[in-house]
Structure formats: structure tokens, C-alpha cells
Design an enzyme around this catalytic site. Structure first.
Site, mmCIF file in Angstrom:
data_model
loop_
_atom_site.group_PDB
_atom_site.id
_atom_site.type_symbol
_atom_site.label_atom_id
_atom_site.label_comp_id
_atom_site.label_asym_id
_atom_site.label_seq_id
_atom_site.Cartn_x
_atom_site.Cartn_y
_atom_site.Cartn_z
ATOM 1 N N GLY A 378 0.824 -1.203 0.000
ATOM 2 C CA GLY A 378 0.000 0.000 0.000
ATOM 3 C C GLY A 378 0.856 1.249 0.000
ATOM 4 N N PRO A 379 0.239 2.398 -0.185
ATOM 5 C CA PRO A 379 0.984 3.663 -0.214
ATOM 6 C C PRO A 379 1.598 3.991 1.141
ATOM 7 C CG PRO A 379 -1.389 4.061 -0.272
ATOM 8 C CD PRO A 379 -1.208 2.589 -0.412
ATOM 9 N N PRO A 380 2.548 4.917 1.177
ATOM 10 C CA PRO A 380 3.176 5.281 2.455
ATOM 11 C C PRO A 380 2.166 5.906 3.418
ATOM 12 C CG PRO A 380 4.450 6.103 0.582
ATOM 13 C CD PRO A 380 3.165 5.620 0.033
ATOM 14 N N VAL A 382 -0.044 4.493 5.527
ATOM 15 C CA VAL A 382 -1.354 3.885 5.816
ATOM 16 C C VAL A 382 -1.291 2.932 7.004
ATOM 17 C CG1 VAL A 382 -2.189 4.115 3.456
ATOM 18 C CG2 VAL A 382 -0.951 2.053 4.118
ATOM 19 N N GLY A 383 -0.117 2.776 7.634
ATOM 20 C CA GLY A 383 -0.032 1.996 8.867
ATOM 21 C C GLY A 383 0.423 0.569 8.690
ATOM 22 N N LYS A 384 1.229 0.276 7.665
ATOM 23 C CA LYS A 384 1.666 -1.105 7.433
ATOM 24 C C LYS A 384 2.583 -1.590 8.555
ATOM 25 C CE LYS A 384 3.416 -0.113 3.373
ATOM 26 N NZ LYS A 384 3.028 1.294 3.271
ATOM 27 N N THR A 385 3.570 -0.770 8.897
ATOM 28 C CA THR A 385 4.531 -1.188 9.928
ATOM 29 C C THR A 385 3.889 -1.235 11.306
ATOM 30 O OG1 THR A 385 6.298 -0.170 8.622
ATOM 31 C CG2 THR A 385 6.783 -0.694 10.922
ATOM 32 N N SER A 701 -5.588 2.928 -18.543
ATOM 33 C CA SER A 701 -6.859 3.276 -17.910
ATOM 34 C C SER A 701 -7.382 4.656 -18.302
ATOM 35 C CB SER A 701 -6.740 3.192 -16.386
ATOM 36 O OG SER A 701 -5.759 4.093 -15.922
ATOM 37 N N LYS A 744 -8.568 5.200 -6.793
ATOM 38 C CA LYS A 744 -9.085 6.215 -7.713
ATOM 39 C C LYS A 744 -10.352 6.862 -7.164
ATOM 40 C CE LYS A 744 -7.162 3.913 -11.814
ATOM 41 N NZ LYS A 744 -7.462 3.161 -13.044
#
Length: 796
Positions: A378-380, A382-385, A701, A744
């Protein structure tokens, strides 16, 4: 040219047929390239590695390796310290050898490392070329001798005397074996000469001796001289008795002291070794590690503590005994508690929470289940870590984070072998030692940022680590003992999935994290970000209050991102402003709302993008996916007098250019149906531009937006500024599905878009969009471009 070079190198292999040919059977060309040597004389039958540093000599080697690999090798008359950049033919000896290049290695610093053998003796008759390197016309000097009793006696004498010399000066036994196996008198003589430590002038003199018995007689005389010198040296060595150096004396005294202690019944082991043996007795180890540790302890007991080997062995034992081979932390499998922990730490992310709860439920039923390999993409921001930390806390496991961004050395994963000075295990084993348990949660951050260079490919080393079917026998180069990683729960993070090698991606279960909606950001700010910043700035709820409308304005007008990092920075800026006011004497509670927000953050930074455009025919709003979330993509079309040309600008990729060409082809082939004058295409040129031209753009797209913008310009019908679109088109007008729908849609919401046209086959992606977002957006699912144009273009 003979200096050692241990740099990393890339080997240039010979052709398969060249390997099968005998160099001595190759025809000798009349003209050969000449390789000059400084301070070194080649003899027939010898083979040596050479370092080639001079550019001209490198060019000579390059061209020879592509031909027959034959070169002439001669020595230089001038001393090496007086050598010049340019080789003067008059400074070269005329007698040399015919060399054959067996192997070429290109050294990383720019030089060549070549293995050359001398086949025959030859003479330089005449120099033919001087630039870029010397070539000369050569004549092979025959080496033939009729064997008789004298020759046999000379050969026997050389072999016997050389064997004596080898024993005196400790020459390699292989040389004696080689002398015994050779039958050619000349090759025997030249091999003996090469081991007599003669100076280059004397060696050249021996090389120039003509065929016959004279060479063997001269070789025998030089060999006898060398034997006499060696014998004299031995006699002198025996006559001088030197005291051993301090280290040797210490060693022998210590050995004697240990023997005395043993006789007295005292323990001869030092305190260090006692501690290790006690630690070994208390540590639970698997069978293979136990055998290795016992063997290393016995070896350590025989090594002097002053020896460098002692420290190496001691460090290795520390690693063996400190690792949690069989130590695990108990898993907390309380489903309700786990759900509560993750809800406390993160708002939203329901799909990921559901996946973790499912894993815990299965683990509760089946205790020996292998840990999953999850990949959060996911984008930076967003809470992955932080999500990995919450999972570890909910399961009661130790949390270990390893950042892989920029890692280029395979040893970072697998460690160095103990033969290297300062060798250590890789990051996996180091982290397990730090965790103290063999079942922590490993967060491998930024796995898509792994690099690769001459030191290896770290992503390939991770193939074993991230495979539950293999990692129970993970082999670290330092330990050289398999370590069981099957109990470890691995979670990786990435911004872009495409940068991860396919074999590595196949080992992981990918879970995509999209950007947050405005409502999710509002709740995250109130529950997590604002309390965190208040504490960081020594403020309390009584000092600062920010109402919901102010937070929404920060989200909408001061940040534009998929995650919440910039939102946290803006909240920190407000906290700093309030802290300054308190320090300067202000009392009471500060309420920040829409009216006074600009006093802390300055003027608005972002506006609805559709309002910043001068709207009219030829302008359409597309939607694009980027690694940091969705974005609006405006398509502008202009026409001018011309002859039917098409210009495209905006740093477009090949796929997007193809979409524009397909869009124009569709319009021209359906001009009558679309209400476009067919004759106009021969009278005008069209220009398609996608603003923000410094940013590369690509992908199919934007096809629907391209057709819409072109049709809008050619028919004079405007596109509604509150509508956005995405989808790939075909020449027949079909609208095909695209990816990144959620990102999007969120980008459209941020920009104030009210309606979105999507391909009908993307209906499954609309289901995943949060309900509160779908309430603000009206979706139109279309099958073909005619249906889309009917929705997008205003009536005439």
C-alpha cells in the site's frame, strides 16, 4: 605485472571448441602481437598468471583472445623502475616464447588477469607494427635433441640435484613430481632454471642458448651453485642459536604450567572456559548444535588465549549458546482480546484484521501450523509497519523489525563465513538472538526496495527464509548449522508489488492496503494522532481542542495523501503554535476551528482541482493510480489547422500513447454515429496534453477519458466537471476493466467529484469501497464507450 590482485572479477570464458584444441598443435602465424614483460622471463613449458594494466597490452589481449589466442612474449632490457609508457622495440630482447592465452579475467578496477602458457621458443625477426601495440614477424626456434648416454646422464643429474635442492629450501613437492614425469630435456632444464632465483638478465641469457647440450651443461652448473649456496645457508643457520620470541616463550611456559597443574590435580582450564562449559550445561540445544558446541569447546581448550584463533572460536561459541534454539514464547490465542488490541491501535483496515483473526482461530485449533507469510502492500503512511506491531502485541509475541531498503549484500541475510575477519551472522539470526525466542514476529520492511550488485542478490537469499516448506532448515553461513524458522511469523511490507521478484512474491500472501477515506482520517486523527501529539508537546485536553470541522479542513485543504503522515505533521504544527502561546502567557483552553485554523497553518494549500481548470469542450477528468494513492488525471485536447496530425505531450508512456491513438481511431471510424464531421480530420491537427508534464504517466486506464475529451472537442459538447472516468478501450468501443479502483475513487472524493464512470466488469471492486464513501459518489457502470459518452457529454 606479477603483483597479486584479489579484487572481484568477471571471467571471460573460452569458446567450447578452443578448450578441446591442443595449443601445441596450432599453426604459428607469420606475424604475431608482441607482449613485453618487465623483470620477468618466460620459458617454454611454463604457465603463469599475469596482470595486464597497460591499455595497449589490454587491447592486444582483447584481439588475440578473439583470434587464435597466440602471442609473442619477450622481456624488456630496461629495469622495471625505468620503464616508460611507450614500448621501444630496440629495448626488447629478440628471443622470447610463443604464448597461448588460456583464460582472461577482467578485474573490477580496470585491469586484466590472464593465464598464459609458453609453448615454443621463437625469435622476433622484424617489427611490423608499433601502434596501438607491437607486432612482429617471428620464426620458431626448434627444440630438438638426439638422445644419447650423455643426455641421459645430464637429465639424471638434474633430477637428482633438483630433488636435493627442493628438500633444502622446501620447494613444493609437486615440482619434484613434475621433474620426474617430464621426458623432454629442454623442458626439464627450463623448469629447473625457473626455480634457481636468477636475475632476469641471467635467465634471458639461458633462454638464448641455442639448441643442444650446452643448455643442459649450463643449467647443471647453475643448479650446483644454488645447491652450494643453500648448503652454506643451512650451516650458518645451525651455527646461530637465537632465542625464541616472546610469544613462543609464553606459549611453552604456559604449556609447562598446565602440565604442572595437571600433575598437582588442579583444573588447568581458564575462567573463561569454565563459564562457557557451565553455560553449555544449562543451555538446551538441538542434537546437531550440541555436537558442534562440544567439538568447539574441546578445540577452544587446546588454543592459547593469546592466539587470534581463540577469540574467533570464543565468539562462535557465544553465538551458538545465546541463540533461542528451542525457546519459544507462548502464543496468546484469545480472539476477543486480539480483536480489541487491533481496534485500539488501528481504525478501519477491517480486511486485514479479519485475516489475522482467522489465522489465530486456526492456530488455536492446530498448534503445529506454520506461520503465514503476509505481505502488506500500500501507499506510504497507511499503517503497514504499525499494524505489524499490533499483531505482535495481540499474539503476545516479540516484535522484530528489519528494514530491507537499500540492502544489496546477500550476507546481510545469510551472514559471512567464519573465514572472514570480523564475520557475523546475518540479520535474521542476529534478530533472533536479540528477541530471545524462536517464534517472534518478523517485520521485513520495504521488501520492494531490495537492491542487487556484485555482492549477491538478497532477494534470492530471502527465498528460503520466506518459504514455510524450506525455512525449518535455514542455513546461516556463519553458524553452518540449520536453524528452524518455521515458528517465526513473517510479515513484509511494500509500496509497489511489481518491484518484488516473481518467485519471492509467490511465497507471500498479498494483502493490499488502500488509502483512508476522509471519515477514517478524521477518526484516526481524533483517536490516535492528536493524543499522541498532545503528549509529545506537553499539552493536555484542557490546553487545546480541535473541532471536527477544523480536522476535516486540514484533511481536505492542507494535505492530499493516501495515508496520514502529513495529517500528523499538520496537527503537530497546531500543537507547536498553541505551546508557543502558552509559554508567552496565554491561559485557558485554545479552541481551533475553521475560522482560526489559518492562523496556525497559514493559507489553504489545496483546492478542488476541477475548480482550478478553465472548463470547456476538449477537457475530461480521468483517474489514475500511483504508488502513493489515486490521483486525478486531466486530459486536454486542442485542434488547429493542419493535415490530420496527432501530437501528444505530458511525458506519456508508450501504453498511454497507444490509448490515445486507439481513441482517435475509434472516433474516426464512428464519426457519423458520434455526430462528428468526417471531412474535418483532413483539415485539422489534434494535440492531446496531460498536464504536470514533468511527471511520467503510463497505463491503459485513460482510454475512456481520451475518447471523451476528443469527442467533446470535435462535437462542441462539454464534459461535466463533476464527473470523472476510468477504463481501457478497444478499437470496437468496448470498455475493459482496470485496477486500483478504490484508490481512484478516494482521489475523486478528495477532489470533490460527484459521479464516476467505471467499466461494468469493475463492479466487484465497488463492493469493497466503504459505504460512507459510496453515499457521496454516484457510480455509472458501462459496457461500451457509446454508453459512457451518453452519460459524460452534455446534450447539444
Amino acid at each position: 605485472m606479477r603483483e597479486d590482485d584479489r579484487l572481484e572479477a568477471t571471467e571471460v570464458s573460452a569458446k567450447e571448441e578452443d578448450h578441446r584444441r591442443n595449443p601445441t598443435e596450432l599453426p604459428v602465424p607469420e606475424i604475431l602481437p608482441v607482449l613485453p614483460l618487465h623483470g620477468f622471463v618466460f620459458f617454454p613449458g611454463m604457465g603463469f598468471p599475469l596482470n595486464i594494466l597497460h591499455p595497449a597490452s589490454q587491447k592486444l589481449i582483447d584481439e588475440a583472445i578473439l583470434k587464435d589466442r597466440l602471442i609473442a612474449i619477450v622481456s624488456h632490457r630496461e629495469p622495471e623502475e625505468e620503464k616508460q609508457d611507450r614500448v621501444v622495440p630496440e629495448h626488447l630482447y629478440r628471443i622470447g616464447v610463443l604464448g597461448y592465452i588460456h583464460k582472461l579475467v577482467k578485474v573490477r578496477e580496470g585491469g586484466y588477469h590472464v593465464l598464459i602458457s609458453a609453448i615454443k621458443k621463437l625469435e622476433l625477426v622484424e617489427f611490423v607494427q608499433k601502434e596501438p601495440y607491437l607486432t612482429a614477424r617471428v620464426a620458431v626456434i626448434p627444440m630438438e635433441l638426439e638422445e644419447d648416454k650423455e643426455v641421459e646422464a645430464l637429465v639424471l643429474n638434474l633430477r637428482t640435484q633438483f630433488k636435493k635442492l627442493a628438500e633444502m629450501v622446501s620447494l613444493p613437492a609437486e615440482l619434484v613430481t613434475t621433474i620426474e614425469s617430464l621426458s623432454d630435456p629442454f623442458y626439464i632444464s627450463y623448469l629447473v632454471i625457473s626455480q634457481l632465483n636468477l636475475n632476469p638478465v641471467e635467465e634471458q641469457e639461458l633462454l638464448e642458448i641455442g639448441p643442444g647440450k650446452a643448455l643442459m651443461h649450463r643449467t647443471a652448473r647453475e643448479l650446483n651453485k644454488r645447491l652450494e649456496t643453500a648448503q652454506m645457508s643451512q650451516d650458518i643457520q645451525k651455527s646461530i642459536k637465537e632465542d625464541t620470541d616472546q610469544k613462543q616463550r609464553d606459549f611453552f611456559l604456559r604449556q609447562q604450567l598446565n602440565a604442572i597443574r595437571k600433575e598437582l590435580g588442579e583444573d588447568e582450564e581458564n575462567l573463561d572456559l569454565k563459564e562457557l562449559r557451565a553455560k553449555f550445561a544449562q543451555t538446551e540445544l538441538p542434537q546437531e548444535a550440541k555436537k558442534t558446541a562440544e567439538k568447539e569447546l574441546d578445540r577452544l581448550a587446546r588454543i592459547s588465549p593469546s592466539s587470534p584463533e581463540y577469540t574467533v572460536s570464543r565468539t562462535y561459541l557465544d553465538w551458538l549458546l545465546d541463540l533461542p534454539w528451542l525457546t519459544s514464547t507462548p502464543d496468546s490465542l484469545d480472539i476477543v482480546k486480539a480483536q480489541q488490541v487491533m481496534d485500539e491501535d488501528h481504525y478501519g483496515l477491517e480486511e486485514i484484521k479479519k485475516r489475522i483473526i482467522e489465522f489465530l482461530a486456526v492456530r488455536k485449533l492446530k498448534q503445529d501450523m506454520h506461520g503465514p507469510i503476509l505481505c502488506f502492500v500500500g501507499p506510504p503512511g497507511v499503517g503497514k509497519t504499525s499494524l505489524g506491531q499490533s499483531i505482535a502485541r495481540s499474539m503476545g509475541r516479540k516484535f522484530i523489525r528489519i528494514s530491507l531498503g537499500g540492502v544489496r549484500d546477500e550476507a546481510e541475510i545469510r551472514g559471512h563465513r567464519r573465514t572472514y575477519i570480523g564475520a557475523l551472522p546475518g540479520r535474521i539470526i542476529q534478530s533472533l538472538r536479540k528477541a530471545g525466542a524462536n517464534n517472534p514476529l518478523f517485520m521485513l520492511d520495504e521488501i520492494d526496495k531490495l537492491g542487487m550488485d556484485f555482492r549477491g542478490d538478497p532477494s534470492s537469499a530471502l527465498l528460503e527464509v520466506l518459504d514455510p516448506e524450506q525455512n525449518f532448515t535455514f542455513a546461516d553461513h556463519y553458524l553452518e548449522i540449520p536453524f528452524d524458522l518455521s515458528k517465526v511469523m513473517f510479515i513484509t511490507t511494500a509500496n509497489i508489488l511489481d518491484n518484488i521478484p516473481v518467485p519471492l512474491r509467490d511465497r507471500m500472501e498479498v494483502i493490499e492496503l488502500s488509502g483512508y477515506t476522509h471519515d477514517e482520517k478524521l477518526n484516526i486523527a481524533k483517536r490516535h494522532l492528536l493524543p499522541k501529539q498532545l503528549e509529545a508537546h506537553a499539552l493536555s485536553d484542557n490546553d487545546l481542542k480541535i473541532d471536527d470541522q477544523a480536522i476535516r479542513m486540514i484533511i481536505r485543504s492542507y494535505t492530499r495523501e493516501a495515508g496520514v503522515r502529513n495529517l500528523e505533521r499538520k496537527l503537530a504544527a497546531v500543537c507547536r503554535g498553541v505551546a508557543k502561546e502558552i509559554v508567552t502567557g496565554k491561559t485557558g483552553t485554545t479552541l481551533v476551528d475553521k475560522a482560526n485554523l489559518a492562523a496556525y497553518l497559514g493559507p489553504l494549500q489545496f483546492f478542488p482541482e476541477t475548480k482550478a481548470r478553465t472548463w470547456g469542450p476538449g477537457l475530461a477528468t480521468g483517474l489514475a493510480w500511483t504508488p502513493v494513492g489515486g490521483e486525478l488525471l486531466f486530459i486536454e485536447v486542442a485542434k488547429m489547422k493542419g493535415k490530420g496530425g496527432l501530437t501528444m505531450t505530458g511525458k506519456l508512456g508508450d501504453v498511454m500513447k497507444e490509448s490515445a491513438t486507439a481513441a482517435l481511431t475509434y472516433i474516426r471510424s464512428h464519426a457519423k454515429e458520434l455526430g462528428v464531421d468526417e471531412a474535418i480530420f483532413a483539415k485539422i491537427d489534434l494535440h492531446i496534453h496531460v498536464p504536470e508534464g514533468a511527471i511520467p504517466k503510463d497505463g491503459p486506464s485513460a482510454g475512456v477519458a481520451m475518447v471523451t475529451a476528443l469527442t467533446s472537442l470535435l462535437t462542441g459538447r462539454m464534459v461535466s466537471k463533476d464527473m470523472a472516468m476510468t477504463g481501457e478501450i478497444t478499437l470496437r468501443g468496448d470498455v475493459l476493466p482496470v485496477g486500483g479502483i478504490k484508490e481512484k475513487v478516494l482521489a475523486a472524493v478528495r477532489a470533490g467529484i460527484k459521479e464516476i464512470v467505471l467499466p461494468a466488469l469493475n463492479e466487484k471492486d465497488v463492493v469493497e469501497i466503504p459505504d460512507n464513501v459510496k453515499e457521496d459518489i454516484r457510480f455509472h457502470l458501462v459496457q461500451d464507450i457509446k454508453e459512457a459518452l451518453g452519460l459524460l457529454l452534455a446534450k447539444e
